[in-house]
Design an enzyme around this catalytic site. Structure first.
Site, PDB file in Angstrom:
ATOM      1  N   SER A 159      44.994  35.007  36.239  1.00  0.00           N
ATOM      2  CA  SER A 159      45.260  34.541  37.613  1.00  0.00           C
ATOM      3  C   SER A 159      43.957  34.196  38.331  1.00  0.00           C
ATOM      4  CB  SER A 159      46.076  35.568  38.405  1.00  0.00           C
ATOM      5  OG  SER A 159      45.316  36.710  38.708  1.00  0.00           O
TER       6      SER A 159
ATOM      7  N   LEU B 141      32.547  43.831  25.680  1.00  0.00           N
ATOM      8  CA  LEU B 141      31.145  43.815  26.118  1.00  0.00           C
ATOM      9  C   LEU B 141      30.520  42.491  25.713  1.00  0.00           C
ATOM     10  CD1 LEU B 141      29.400  47.210  25.256  1.00  0.00           C
ATOM     11  CD2 LEU B 141      29.840  46.238  27.511  1.00  0.00           C
TER      12      LEU B 141
ATOM     13  N   HIS C  32      35.478  43.006  39.080  1.00  0.00           N
ATOM     14  CA  HIS C  32      36.050  44.320  38.751  1.00  0.00           C
ATOM     15  C   HIS C  32      36.919  44.779  39.926  1.00  0.00           C
ATOM     16  CE1 HIS C  32      36.228  48.129  36.636  1.00  0.00           C
ATOM     17  NE2 HIS C  32      36.113  48.719  37.818  1.00  0.00           N
TER      18      HIS C  32
ATOM     19  N   GLU D  58      40.501  39.338  45.264  1.00  0.00           N
ATOM     20  CA  GLU D  58      39.833  38.662  44.143  1.00  0.00           C
ATOM     21  C   GLU D  58      40.044  37.155  44.238  1.00  0.00           C
ATOM     22  OE1 GLU D  58      41.271  40.450  40.520  1.00  0.00           O
ATOM     23  OE2 GLU D  58      39.762  42.017  40.623  1.00  0.00           O
TER      24      GLU D  58
HETATM   25  C1  GAR Z   1      41.389  41.451  37.435  1.00  0.00           C
HETATM   26  O1  GAR Z   1      41.956  42.285  38.407  1.00  0.00           O
HETATM   27  C2  GAR Z   1      39.967  41.884  37.147  1.00  0.00           C
HETATM   28  O2  GAR Z   1      39.319  42.440  38.247  1.00  0.00           O
HETATM   29  C3  GAR Z   1      40.189  42.899  36.073  1.00  0.00           C
HETATM   30  O3  GAR Z   1      41.197  42.350  35.267  1.00  0.00           O
HETATM   31  C4  GAR Z   1      42.095  41.625  36.100  1.00  0.00           C
HETATM   32  C5  GAR Z   1      42.395  40.304  35.417  1.00  0.00           C
HETATM   33  O4  GAR Z   1      43.449  39.666  36.069  1.00  0.00           O
HETATM   34  N1  GAR Z   1      38.989  43.140  35.338  1.00  0.00           N
HETATM   35  C6  GAR Z   1      38.633  44.358  34.935  1.00  0.00           C
HETATM   36  O5  GAR Z   1      39.321  45.341  35.110  1.00  0.00           O
HETATM   37  C7  GAR Z   1      37.289  44.410  34.228  1.00  0.00           C
HETATM   38  N2  GAR Z   1      36.855  45.749  34.055  1.00  0.00           N
HETATM   39  P1  GAR Z   1      43.759  38.136  35.790  1.00  0.00           P
HETATM   40  O6  GAR Z   1      43.850  37.948  34.279  1.00  0.00           O
HETATM   41  O7  GAR Z   1      45.093  37.909  36.453  1.00  0.00           O
HETATM   42  O8  GAR Z   1      42.647  37.321  36.400  1.00  0.00           O
END
Ligand code: GAR
Length: 190
Positions: free
Chosen positions: A14, A88, A105, A175
């Site tokens: 997203s 990583l 994050h 985000e």
């Molecule tokens: C997001 O909330 C991001 O902050 C998190 O994964 C999600 C991805 O959502 N990342 C972490 O937790 C990294 N440690 P998305 O695929 O809908 O963008």
């Protein structure tokens, strides 16, 4: 010349979607490539919808070859944006893109970061700790999980009745609102 961005994502994407929307008709930057370690990731469908090229790779290619460094070089990538990418980043990429790899994050780092802290696990830990607020962190990537210098944070209040889903939604809203703009600001300084 437009600045060229590569997005790495492992899941739904997203945030990648918001980045592709924001930079679709941008005059200074474009999303040039979406890369994923997960051939089933929905982010690949989203990239197709925007006609953004994709590249799928496995552990061996990522950790034990220079193929991705070469691909990014060939495509003149200026900035690497991680958006829900769960591995990583290896030394060869870090060396080639110093201070040019960023991550998002879903918590206020340095709290609730580190290995295994991603997605719902982060929100559950925040909820279990009874925090009155949480937020998002955008940071430079180094060789450890969630440890590079923080570039930007935004916060939201947690109400006593907030469920995990509500906390997750509040974080996601922040985000989506901030990641593209932080990327844009960073590119202006490059
Ligand atoms: C997001 O909330 C991001 O902050 C998190 O994964 C999600 C991805 O959502 N990342 C972490 O937790 C990294 N440690 P998305 O695929 O809908 O963008």
């Amino acid at each position: 010349m437009k600045k060229r961005i590569a997005i790495f994502a492992s899941g739904s994407g997203s945030n990648a979607q918001k980045l592709m929307e924001y930079f679709r008709y941008h005059d200074q930057a474009e999303i040039a490539l979406v890369l994923s370690n997960n051939p089933e990731a929905y982010v690949l469908q989203r990239a197709d919808n925007f006609e953004v090229p994709t590249h799928i790779f496995d552990r061996h290619e990522f950790f034990h070859t220079d193929e991705i460094v070469q691909l990014l070089g060939k495509l003149n990538i200026d900035l690497i944006v991680l958006a829900g990418f769960l591995w990583l980043v290896p030394q060869n990429l870090l060396q080639k893109y110093p201070n040019k790899i960023i991550n998002i994050h879903p918590a206020l780092l340095p709290a609730y970061g580190g290995k295994g802290m991603y997605g719902d696990r982060v929100h559950q830990a925040v909820l279990d700790a009874g925090e009155a607020e949480s937020g998002i962190s955008i940071h430079f990537v180094n060789e450890n999980f969630d440890e590079g210098e923080v570039i930007y944070q935004a916060r939201f209040r947690i109400e006593p009745e907030d469920s995990l889903e509500v906390i997750k939604f509040k974080g996601q809203q922040l985000e989506h609102q901030h990641y593209p703009k932080v990327v844009e600001n960073l590119l202006k300084k490059m």
